[in-house]
Design a protein around this motif. Structure first.
Motif, PDB file in Angstrom:
ATOM      1  N   ALA A  33       5.870   1.655   5.943  1.00 22.69           N
ATOM      2  CA  ALA A  33       4.931   2.282   6.882  1.00 22.69           C
ATOM      3  C   ALA A  33       3.641   1.498   7.095  1.00 22.69           C
ATOM      4  N   CYS A  34       3.097   0.892   6.050  1.00 20.33           N
ATOM      5  CA  CYS A  34       1.724   0.367   6.169  1.00 20.33           C
ATOM      6  C   CYS A  34       1.651  -1.061   6.685  1.00 20.33           C
ATOM      7  N   ARG A  35       2.679  -1.847   6.519  1.00 23.36           N
ATOM      8  CA  ARG A  35       2.771  -3.252   6.939  1.00 23.36           C
ATOM      9  C   ARG A  35       1.848  -4.202   6.171  1.00 23.36           C
ATOM     10  N   MET A  36       1.401  -3.790   5.014  1.00 25.83           N
ATOM     11  CA  MET A  36       0.575  -4.693   4.219  1.00 25.83           C
ATOM     12  C   MET A  36       1.409  -5.794   3.570  1.00 25.83           C
ATOM     13  N   CYS A  37       2.704  -5.553   3.441  1.00 25.42           N
ATOM     14  CA  CYS A  37       3.557  -6.484   2.699  1.00 25.42           C
ATOM     15  C   CYS A  37       4.271  -7.473   3.626  1.00 25.42           C
ATOM     16  N   LEU A  38       3.718  -7.683   4.813  1.00 23.10           N
ATOM     17  CA  LEU A  38       4.371  -8.590   5.771  1.00 23.10           C
ATOM     18  C   LEU A  38       4.568  -9.991   5.200  1.00 23.10           C
TER      19      LEU A  38
ATOM     20  N   LEU B 252       0.836  -1.200   0.000  1.00 22.43           N
ATOM     21  CA  LEU B 252       0.000   0.000   0.000  1.00 22.43           C
ATOM     22  C   LEU B 252       0.875   1.255   0.000  1.00 22.43           C
ATOM     23  N   CYS B 253       1.801   1.343   0.943  1.00 20.84           N
ATOM     24  CA  CYS B 253       2.627   2.557   1.000  1.00 20.84           C
ATOM     25  C   CYS B 253       3.776   2.527  -0.010  1.00 20.84           C
ATOM     26  N   PHE B 254       4.178   1.360  -0.432  1.00 21.78           N
ATOM     27  CA  PHE B 254       5.367   1.219  -1.293  1.00 21.78           C
ATOM     28  C   PHE B 254       5.172   1.845  -2.668  1.00 21.78           C
TER      29      PHE B 254
ATOM     30  N   SER C 167       8.259  -6.858   3.771  1.00 21.38           N
ATOM     31  CA  SER C 167       9.125  -7.309   2.668  1.00 21.38           C
ATOM     32  C   SER C 167       9.656  -6.164   1.812  1.00 21.38           C
ATOM     33  N   CYS C 168       8.983  -5.005   1.854  1.00 20.22           N
ATOM     34  CA  CYS C 168       9.433  -3.906   0.983  1.00 20.22           C
ATOM     35  C   CYS C 168      10.708  -3.237   1.489  1.00 20.22           C
ATOM     36  N   VAL C 169      11.071  -3.507   2.736  1.00 21.00           N
ATOM     37  CA  VAL C 169      12.302  -2.904   3.264  1.00 21.00           C
ATOM     38  C   VAL C 169      13.284  -3.949   3.807  1.00 21.00           C
TER      39      VAL C 169
END
Ligand code: FES
Length: 237
Positions: A46-51, A35-37, A63-65
């Protein structure tokens, strides 16, 4: 180019060292929701949707960071991951102005798509909600803080790409908001009205001002002498 060997959802991959798990997954056509990526613009976790779940790690990781490393075993669809993403999205939605029927971004909204993808049918969490005034004073951009998901894409675009920096994150916790300095409107700060913040907003928190009716009625009443077209909307001079 040095490479590392990882496994994502059982698929063995050899990927470039230093890239993130999200990039590695995308290269292998494995979908991880975000979402934030925004590549090269907003990579802040920031959003933690990509956990995702990493074997041996104590907690789920964004996963984005998270950079790949030799031997990582990653799971993108485990029950824990799916549950965490769903709860995260439900929490975001619990404080979101859900007037989708009248929203300019309906059917073109990343939040709506995620809710569909994660099969969210009700909002389990109800409670306090943000109720901030609409910033409708700029000639071309409307900012609706009650639809903002705090992804900070607009902040990164305005600051790092456009180098204008008129919007930023303020306050903390539940009071967090994206606003102009001293809660001013976009009209009162040196916004260049480039509209790039609108182009990166995943929801309807930033939109072009539709002054069409006002312009036509002013033209009909011969109140307007000159109409100047500026991006991204119509500006009356
Ligand atoms: Fe990774 Fe937002 S997409 S934390």
């Amino acid at each position: 180019m040095s490479t590392v060997n990882i496994t994502i959802d059982g698929k063995k991959l050899q990927v470039e060292q230093g890239i993130t798990i999200l990039e590695a997954a995308r290269q292998a056509s494995i979908k991880i929701p975000t979402l934030c990526f925004l590549k090269d613009i907003n990579e802040i976790g920031a959003c933690r949707m990509c956990l995702v779940e990493i074997k041996g790690a104590r907690a789920l990781q964004a996963s984005c960071v998270y950079p790949v490393a030799e031997g990582l075993e990653i799971y993108t669809q485990s029950p824990a991951v799916r549950e965490a993403r769903k709860v995260t999205l439900e929490l975001i939605l619990s404080n979101h102005d859900k007037k989708c029927l009248t929203c300019v971004r309906s059917k073109n909204c990343e939040l709506q798509s995620l809710a569909e993808e994660l099969n969210i049918k009700d909002i389990r969490f109800e409670g306090a909600s943000t109720n901030l005034p609409l910033d409708d004073f700029s000639p071309s951009i409307v900012r609706d803080p009650n639809k903002c998901v705090l992804c900070r894409r607009c902040v990164s675009m305005c600051k790092n790409i456009q180098t204008v920096s008129v919007i930023s994150a303020t306050e903390r916790g539940f009071k967090s908001a994206i606003s102009c300095a001293f809660d001013r409107s976009l009209e009162e700060v040196p916004c260049t009205m480039c509209g790039q913040c609108i182009s990166v907003c995943p929801v309807g928190a930033l939109r072009e001002k539709d002054d069409t009716e006002k312009v036509w009625s002013a033209l009909a009443n011969q109140e307007l002498h000159v109409v100047v077209q500026t991006a991204p909307a119509v500006r009356v001079a």
